[in-house]
Scaffold this motif. Structure first.
Motif, PDB file in Angstrom:
ATOM      1  N   ILE A   1       0.882  -1.237   0.113  1.00  0.00           N
ATOM      2  CA  ILE A   1      -0.073   0.039  -0.056  1.00  0.00           C
ATOM      3  C   ILE A   1       0.886   1.300   0.063  1.00  0.00           C
ATOM      4  O   ILE A   1       1.596   1.541   0.951  1.00  0.00           O
ATOM      5  N   VAL A   2       0.816   2.037  -0.998  1.00  0.00           N
ATOM      6  CA  VAL A   2       1.511   3.379  -1.009  1.00  0.00           C
ATOM      7  C   VAL A   2       0.700   4.507  -0.969  1.00  0.00           C
ATOM      8  O   VAL A   2       1.517   5.667  -0.861  1.00  0.00           O
ATOM      9  N   ALA A   3      -0.553   4.368  -0.942  1.00  0.00           N
ATOM     10  CA  ALA A   3      -1.304   5.547  -0.760  1.00  0.00           C
ATOM     11  C   ALA A   3      -2.606   5.181  -0.282  1.00  0.00           C
ATOM     12  O   ALA A   3      -3.223   4.104  -0.742  1.00  0.00           O
ATOM     13  N   MET A   4      -3.471   6.066   0.671  1.00  0.00           N
ATOM     14  CA  MET A   4      -4.541   5.498   0.902  1.00  0.00           C
ATOM     15  C   MET A   4      -5.420   6.682   1.367  1.00  0.00           C
ATOM     16  O   MET A   4      -5.075   7.660   2.073  1.00  0.00           O
ATOM     17  N   ARG A   5      -6.766   6.801   1.145  1.00  0.00           N
ATOM     18  CA  ARG A   5      -7.794   7.636   1.626  1.00  0.00           C
ATOM     19  C   ARG A   5      -8.982   6.997   2.120  1.00  0.00           C
ATOM     20  O   ARG A   5      -9.703   6.368   1.282  1.00  0.00           O
ATOM     21  N   ASP A   6      -9.120   7.247   3.486  1.00  0.00           N
ATOM     22  CA  ASP A   6     -10.384   6.644   3.974  1.00  0.00           C
ATOM     23  C   ASP A   6     -11.628   7.670   4.159  1.00  0.00           C
ATOM     24  O   ASP A   6     -11.449   8.693   4.736  1.00  0.00           O
ATOM     25  N   PHE A   7     -12.823   7.265   3.730  1.00  0.00           N
ATOM     26  CA  PHE A   7     -13.843   8.044   3.712  1.00  0.00           C
ATOM     27  C   PHE A   7     -14.988   7.440   4.676  1.00  0.00           C
ATOM     28  O   PHE A   7     -16.203   7.732   4.660  1.00  0.00           O
ATOM     29  N   GLY A   8     -14.394   6.551   5.754  1.00  0.00           N
ATOM     30  CA  GLY A   8     -15.374   6.098   6.852  1.00  0.00           C
ATOM     31  C   GLY A   8     -16.013   4.797   6.218  1.00  0.00           C
ATOM     32  O   GLY A   8     -15.564   3.695   6.809  1.00  0.00           O
ATOM     33  N   LYS A   9     -17.021   4.658   5.514  1.00  0.00           N
ATOM     34  CA  LYS A   9     -17.722   3.351   5.179  1.00  0.00           C
ATOM     35  C   LYS A   9     -17.039   2.941   3.549  1.00  0.00           C
ATOM     36  O   LYS A   9     -17.370   1.862   3.227  1.00  0.00           O
ATOM     37  N   ALA A  10     -15.954   3.575   3.191  1.00  0.00           N
ATOM     38  CA  ALA A  10     -15.500   3.329   2.029  1.00  0.00           C
ATOM     39  C   ALA A  10     -14.003   3.936   2.094  1.00  0.00           C
ATOM     40  O   ALA A  10     -13.696   4.839   2.648  1.00  0.00           O
ATOM     41  N   ALA A  11     -13.102   3.227   1.163  1.00  0.00           N
ATOM     42  CA  ALA A  11     -11.820   3.835   1.159  1.00  0.00           C
ATOM     43  C   ALA A  11     -11.156   3.380  -0.190  1.00  0.00           C
ATOM     44  O   ALA A  11     -11.474   2.441  -0.759  1.00  0.00           O
ATOM     45  N   PHE A  12     -10.330   4.463  -0.739  1.00  0.00           N
ATOM     46  CA  PHE A  12      -9.705   4.095  -1.934  1.00  0.00           C
ATOM     47  C   PHE A  12      -8.077   4.077  -1.494  1.00  0.00           C
ATOM     48  O   PHE A  12      -7.474   4.602  -0.435  1.00  0.00           O
ATOM     49  N   ALA A  13      -7.252   3.120  -1.993  1.00  0.00           N
ATOM     50  CA  ALA A  13      -6.005   3.169  -1.737  1.00  0.00           C
ATOM     51  C   ALA A  13      -5.173   2.686  -3.208  1.00  0.00           C
ATOM     52  O   ALA A  13      -5.768   2.321  -4.054  1.00  0.00           O
ATOM     53  N   HIS A  14      -3.749   2.708  -3.195  1.00  0.00           N
ATOM     54  CA  HIS A  14      -2.983   2.264  -4.260  1.00  0.00           C
ATOM     55  C   HIS A  14      -2.111   1.347  -3.757  1.00  0.00           C
ATOM     56  O   HIS A  14      -1.316   1.399  -2.898  1.00  0.00           O
ATOM     57  N   VAL A  15      -2.284   0.002  -4.435  1.00  0.00           N
ATOM     58  CA  VAL A  15      -1.158  -0.948  -4.093  1.00  0.00           C
ATOM     59  C   VAL A  15      -0.031  -1.061  -5.506  1.00  0.00           C
ATOM     60  O   VAL A  15      -0.622  -0.898  -6.613  1.00  0.00           O
ATOM     61  N   GLN A  16       1.071  -1.172  -4.795  1.00  0.00           N
ATOM     62  CA  GLN A  16       2.034  -1.144  -5.900  1.00  0.00           C
ATOM     63  C   GLN A  16       2.862  -2.782  -5.892  1.00  0.00           C
ATOM     64  O   GLN A  16       3.282  -2.881  -4.748  1.00  0.00           O
ATOM     65  N   ASP A  17       2.825  -3.192  -6.935  1.00  0.00           N
ATOM     66  CA  ASP A  17       3.749  -4.388  -7.058  1.00  0.00           C
ATOM     67  C   ASP A  17       5.027  -4.113  -7.964  1.00  0.00           C
ATOM     68  O   ASP A  17       5.254  -3.095  -8.223  1.00  0.00           O
ATOM     69  N   SER A  18       5.496  -5.233  -8.553  1.00  0.00           N
ATOM     70  CA  SER A  18       6.763  -4.782  -9.145  1.00  0.00           C
ATOM     71  C   SER A  18       6.854  -4.476 -10.265  1.00  0.00           C
ATOM     72  O   SER A  18       7.918  -4.003 -11.024  1.00  0.00           O
ATOM     73  N   THR A  19       5.307  -4.303 -11.150  1.00  0.00           N
ATOM     74  CA  THR A  19       5.239  -3.671 -12.269  1.00  0.00           C
ATOM     75  C   THR A  19       4.781  -2.301 -12.182  1.00  0.00           C
ATOM     76  O   THR A  19       4.700  -1.758 -13.240  1.00  0.00           O
ATOM     77  N   GLY A  20       4.199  -1.860 -11.213  1.00  0.00           N
ATOM     78  CA  GLY A  20       3.499  -0.768 -11.237  1.00  0.00           C
ATOM     79  C   GLY A  20       2.271  -0.417 -10.041  1.00  0.00           C
ATOM     80  O   GLY A  20       2.275  -1.352  -9.038  1.00  0.00           O
ATOM     81  N   LYS A  21       1.543   0.502 -10.110  1.00  0.00           N
ATOM     82  CA  LYS A  21       0.498   0.776  -9.134  1.00  0.00           C
ATOM     83  C   LYS A  21      -0.836   0.613  -9.591  1.00  0.00           C
ATOM     84  O   LYS A  21      -1.223   0.780 -11.013  1.00  0.00           O
ATOM     85  N   MET A  22      -1.700   0.136  -8.785  1.00  0.00           N
ATOM     86  CA  MET A  22      -3.238  -0.140  -9.002  1.00  0.00           C
ATOM     87  C   MET A  22      -4.189   0.515  -7.828  1.00  0.00           C
ATOM     88  O   MET A  22      -3.908   0.137  -7.038  1.00  0.00           O
ATOM     89  N   GLN A  23      -5.192   1.070  -8.402  1.00  0.00           N
ATOM     90  CA  GLN A  23      -6.045   1.569  -7.599  1.00  0.00           C
ATOM     91  C   GLN A  23      -7.089   0.700  -7.010  1.00  0.00           C
ATOM     92  O   GLN A  23      -7.387  -0.127  -7.878  1.00  0.00           O
ATOM     93  N   ILE A  24      -7.474   0.374  -5.661  1.00  0.00           N
ATOM     94  CA  ILE A  24      -8.262  -0.330  -5.274  1.00  0.00           C
ATOM     95  C   ILE A  24      -9.369   0.564  -4.447  1.00  0.00           C
ATOM     96  O   ILE A  24      -9.257   1.550  -3.892  1.00  0.00           O
ATOM     97  N   TYR A  25     -10.524  -0.179  -4.432  1.00  0.00           N
ATOM     98  CA  TYR A  25     -11.626   0.398  -3.774  1.00  0.00           C
ATOM     99  C   TYR A  25     -12.140  -0.422  -2.539  1.00  0.00           C
ATOM    100  O   TYR A  25     -12.497  -1.911  -3.017  1.00  0.00           O
ATOM    101  N   LEU A  26     -12.382  -0.183  -1.662  1.00  0.00           N
ATOM    102  CA  LEU A  26     -12.725  -1.078  -0.609  1.00  0.00           C
ATOM    103  C   LEU A  26     -14.292  -0.498   0.253  1.00  0.00           C
ATOM    104  O   LEU A  26     -14.212   0.732   0.749  1.00  0.00           O
ATOM    105  N   LYS A  27     -15.095  -1.271   0.356  1.00  0.00           N
ATOM    106  CA  LYS A  27     -16.364  -0.784   0.841  1.00  0.00           C
ATOM    107  C   LYS A  27     -16.675  -1.660   2.134  1.00  0.00           C
ATOM    108  O   LYS A  27     -16.816  -2.883   2.036  1.00  0.00           O
ATOM    109  N   LYS A  28     -17.195  -1.107   3.268  1.00  0.00           N
ATOM    110  CA  LYS A  28     -17.659  -1.724   4.216  1.00  0.00           C
ATOM    111  C   LYS A  28     -18.819  -2.801   4.073  1.00  0.00           C
ATOM    112  O   LYS A  28     -18.558  -3.731   4.515  1.00  0.00           O
ATOM    113  N   ASP A  29     -19.839  -2.351   3.147  1.00  0.00           N
ATOM    114  CA  ASP A  29     -20.899  -3.380   2.792  1.00  0.00           C
ATOM    115  C   ASP A  29     -20.294  -4.524   1.899  1.00  0.00           C
ATOM    116  O   ASP A  29     -21.226  -5.569   1.998  1.00  0.00           O
ATOM    117  N   VAL A  30     -19.155  -4.553   1.195  1.00  0.00           N
ATOM    118  CA  VAL A  30     -18.748  -5.800   0.488  1.00  0.00           C
ATOM    119  C   VAL A  30     -17.963  -6.568   1.225  1.00  0.00           C
ATOM    120  O   VAL A  30     -17.959  -7.822   1.560  1.00  0.00           O
TER     121      VAL A  30
END
Length: 499
Positions: A64-93
């Motif tokens: 995890i190289v970046a993260m924004r928490d909005f309470g019931k949801a959050a965005f983050a960026h995950v970095q592997d050996s090839t680059g970064k991908m945005q991920i979305y995390l929801k509490k109800d999921v």
């Protein structure tokens, strides 16, 4: 520093809290099937509607190289050996799994499964269905890493440099392309790769100060090799016609943007050829590797553009000196050359031969102007104890140095295979060493014996791999292309009697 220490304490507390939740903070591997760059490339042109209809599933692992928490949801960026991908995390999921998110920090290593979708801003994103913590990071990543004040820290903590500066990882990936390209080129030319000793009883093959160690069982001093040359030429005596070695050399000299005490060197030797053949082969080798690693023969370097298009100029050393404004009348007179050099504030060591004096003048007056590829040929014999004399001028040898970006990149010559001349040259070097020249070559009686069995006419060359990578990655310091360059110890690492 106090702020950093407090953050570390907070993260250590989270480790204990994770254990209380039944989560192992240094857990099991995660079977990721995808990489960020591959997903981005594969679905670059896939629309939001197509992604939703296709329900594209994926699994990733990274930091995890970046993260924004909005309470019931959050965005983050995950970095592997090839680059970064945005991920979305929801509490109800995620359900109960969402509690884990509250214990995560930037720097943690996670595995995740989910499906691809596009956000309102059209960014390709993974909606996470399940999340696994693999490694809890205790130390926070630096927020502001770039900048001159952090240069030494970047080199000292290369692992952090690689995490936060993707271009650094790209440079070292390009280094691997360069090394593979060199091997592929030589092997297509019929060379075979060999390995020769790293510890020598007699340091030879170059004029340099060695590192010294001691072998307890044999009770003898040994030296880390300064060059593999004399062993590789023994193989020519033994019947091999084309050999090369790509490995480390060690020289006990100063550290600078151009020098590291241990460095990667390519050396190759070919029977029945001379230095003229090697100049053409060198052009072919470097241009082929440049195309593989950089995709062009026009290479940006600092404020310059280096044009590697062959052929490259071939300039005799004495001619290069004369062209730089050095008076021709001093080129054949040691006393005049010494006086002129010192008058021009060039450091000339006491007892220097004419060749050594001219070399010091060359470094100051000629070398800085050799930006574009240039072969400087035909050096004074005193500078080259292992090179063959020119037939029409025995005071010079059949040698070239390749300069690019105002520094030596390659050194080569027609090999001296006359055992009588070679022994005489070694004796001259022994005398120079007795008179205080710490870089003079040692006498090697076994190498003389090898030559007495007969070595075919041959040519040999050394190319500095680190400097070649510097050129092809637009790196201004050798430390930028060596993963773990030699540095002064940190204060805390020094023995108590040195603090």
């Amino acid at each position: 520093m106090e702020e950093i220490n407090e953050l570390i304490k907070q993260r250590i507390r989270k480790v204990e809290e994770l254990k209380e939740m039944g989560v192992q903070p240094y857990g099991e591997p995660f079977p990721a099937t995808d990489h960020a760059a591959d997903l981005i490339e594969k679905y670059r042109d896939t629309s939001k509607e197509e992604l939703e209809a296709g329900a594209v599933e994926c699994s990733l692992a990274g930091r995890i190289v970046a993260m924004r928490d909005f309470g019931k949801a959050a965005f983050a960026h995950v970095q592997d050996s090839t680059g970064k991908m945005q991920i979305y995390l929801k509490k109800d999921v995620l359900g109960e799994g969402y509690k884990l998110l509250k214990k995560l920090d930037i720097g943690d290593i996670v595995g995740l499964r989910g499906r691809l979708f596009r956000t309102r801003t059209n960014e390709l994103t993974v909606e996470v269905g399940s999340l696994q913590l693999m490694t809890k990071s205790i130390r926070p990543l630096p927020e502001k890493w770039h900048g001159l004040k952090d240069v030494e820290t970047r080199y000292r903590q290369r692992y952090v440099d690689l995490i936060v500066n993707p271009e650094v990882r790209e440079n070292f990936a390009r280094r691997s392309v360069v090394i593979k390209g060199v091997r592929d080129f030589l092997e297509t030319k019929g060379f075979i790769e060999v390995e020769t000793p790293m510890m020598h009883q007699i340091p030879g093959g170059a004029t340099a100060r060695p590192f010294k160690t001691h072998h307890n069982a044999l009770d003898i001093d040994l030296y880390l090799r300064i060059a593999p040359e004399l062993y590789l030429k023994r193989l020519l005596v033994g019947g091999y016609e084309r050999v090369y070695e790509l490995n480390k050399n060690f020289r006990n000299e100063g550290i600078s943007t151009k020098h590291n005490p241990e460095f990667s060197m390519l050396e190759f030797y070919i029977a029945y050829k001379d230095y003229n053949f090697l100049m053409s082969l060198t052009e072919e080798l470097i241009t082929e590797v440049a195309m593989k690693a950089a995709g062009s023969l026009k290479i940006p370097y600092g404020d310059d553009t280096i044009d590697l298009t062959p052929p490259w100029p071939r300039v005799p050393m004495l001619e290069a000196l004369a062209n730089s404004g050095v008076p021709e009348e001093i080129l054949g007179d040691a006393e005049k050359a010494k006086a002129w050099g010192r008058a021009n504030k060039i450091d000339i060591p006491e007892g220097s031969s004419l060749g050594k004096i001219l070399d010091e003048i060359f470094k100051e007056k000629v070398e800085p102007g050799l930006v574009q590829p240039t072969f400087v040929i035909d050096h004074p014999v005193e500078l080259s104890p292992l090179a063959k004399r020119k037939a029409d001028n025995p005071a010079l040898v059949e040698r070239f140095e390749l300069f690019i970006c105002a520094r030596e990149l390659a050194n080569a010559f027609s090999e001296l295979n006359d055992p009588f001349d070679q022994k005489g040259r070694f004796l001259e070097q022994v005398k120079a060493k007795q008179e205080g020249d710490e870089e003079a070559h040692w006498m090697d009686e076994d190498f003389i014996r090898a030559l007495e069995y007969g070595m075919p006419p041959a040519a040999g060359e050394g190319i500095g791999i680190d400097r070649l990578v510097m050129l092809l990655t637009n790196s201004q310091s050798i430390r930028d292309v060596v993963l773990f360059p030699q540095l002064k110890p940190e204060q805390a690492d020094r023995p108590a009697d040195e603090q």
